[in-house]
Scaffold this motif. Sequence first.
Motif, PDB file in Angstrom:
ATOM      1  N   MET A 148      -3.891   9.123   7.190  1.00 55.23           N
ATOM      2  CA  MET A 148      -4.196   7.892   6.472  1.00 55.23           C
ATOM      3  C   MET A 148      -2.949   7.024   6.307  1.00 55.23           C
ATOM      4  O   MET A 148      -2.984   5.807   6.503  1.00 55.23           O
TER       5      MET A 148
ATOM      6  N   GLY B 294       0.797  -1.211   0.000  1.00 46.83           N
ATOM      7  CA  GLY B 294       0.000   0.000   0.000  1.00 46.83           C
ATOM      8  C   GLY B 294       0.833   1.266   0.000  1.00 46.83           C
ATOM      9  O   GLY B 294       2.008   1.264   0.374  1.00 46.83           O
TER      10      GLY B 294
ATOM     11  N   LEU C 242      -8.632   3.179   4.181  1.00 42.89           N
ATOM     12  CA  LEU C 242      -7.731   2.421   5.046  1.00 42.89           C
ATOM     13  C   LEU C 242      -7.812   0.921   4.744  1.00 42.89           C
ATOM     14  O   LEU C 242      -6.792   0.229   4.718  1.00 42.89           O
ATOM     15  N   THR C 243      -9.015   0.442   4.469  1.00 41.52           N
ATOM     16  CA  THR C 243      -9.188  -0.964   4.099  1.00 41.52           C
ATOM     17  C   THR C 243      -8.424  -1.279   2.820  1.00 41.52           C
ATOM     18  O   THR C 243      -7.751  -2.316   2.705  1.00 41.52           O
TER      19      THR C 243
ATOM     20  N   GLY D 284      -2.419   3.385   8.046  1.00 37.47           N
ATOM     21  CA  GLY D 284      -2.198   2.228   7.183  1.00 37.47           C
ATOM     22  C   GLY D 284      -0.783   1.695   7.217  1.00 37.47           C
ATOM     23  O   GLY D 284      -0.493   0.666   6.609  1.00 37.47           O
ATOM     24  N   LYS D 285       0.112   2.434   7.894  1.00 40.45           N
ATOM     25  CA  LYS D 285       1.527   2.073   7.976  1.00 40.45           C
ATOM     26  C   LYS D 285       2.136   1.929   6.579  1.00 40.45           C
ATOM     27  O   LYS D 285       2.801   0.948   6.255  1.00 40.45           O
TER      28      LYS D 285
ATOM     29  N   LEU E  73      -5.777   0.363   1.649  1.00 38.30           N
ATOM     30  CA  LEU E  73      -4.345   0.432   1.939  1.00 38.30           C
ATOM     31  C   LEU E  73      -3.844  -0.846   2.592  1.00 38.30           C
ATOM     32  O   LEU E  73      -2.796  -1.391   2.225  1.00 38.30           O
ATOM     33  N   LYS E  74      -4.609  -1.343   3.561  1.00 35.77           N
ATOM     34  CA  LYS E  74      -4.188  -2.538   4.291  1.00 35.77           C
ATOM     35  C   LYS E  74      -4.254  -3.795   3.427  1.00 35.77           C
ATOM     36  O   LYS E  74      -3.624  -4.807   3.757  1.00 35.77           O
TER      37      LYS E  74
END
Length: 253
Positions: free
Chosen positions: A136, A37, A103-104, A140-141, A106-107
Amino acid sequence: MSEIVYPPVIMAARGLFKALDLKFRLEGAERIPRTGGAVLVSNHVSYLDFIFAGLAAHPSGRLVRFMAKKEIFDHRIGGPLMRGMHHIPVDRDAGAASFKAALTALKSGEIVGVFAEATISRSFTVKDIKNGAVRMAVAGKVPLIPITLWGPQRMWTKGHPRKLLQRRVPIAITVGEPMYPKRGDDYDKATRDLRAQMSELLEKAQRGYPELPKPGQEWWQPAYLGGSAPTPEEAAALDLKELEARKSTRGDG
């Protein structure tokens, strides 16, 4: 994730670009990760920016899921295309849901595209931006990757007629150094750093652009380079006037 719509749209766009003989200059594409991501943050100078910003990820074999206002998804033609490409609707009255959807993505290893200025910059400089993109990336790291576009405003931007079939327009796409904000950082400072890098990339593209406006076409050049685009202060006043008119039309308080 099924990709029935996105690849044909890309092929159609590339065919049109070739027919129009657009002159692309893409720099820094190697900074887009091939896996995992990332938050791709672009400036906003035209209604076509999501197309050109997405091109930056193609050399890495990636597709970008752009966050775009909900109204586009409600359009009878644009809506099915946006949903088919798995872009992310943004309802300004329900921002938490949009953030969660991004976020979903990205993860799950997607690249999410953000126009942090929210609206097109009439001054063709980078407007003030909020810290949503930084938050964000932290949540999401993932890395935060700035990108700037210059040239698309000549084809279709706010306050000027569409010239979608204009030929041989130079389009500059510049990808900056990734940023890695983390939990505990000063998000506002990270946002200022992001804006500063975007401003630097954009000014470099503007000063290195291979064409100057012809007489009567100075509108697409920023004021600081001698163009007749509004200054940032004038643009902010125009944006405020537009916002107030929109609220009045909706009957907001």
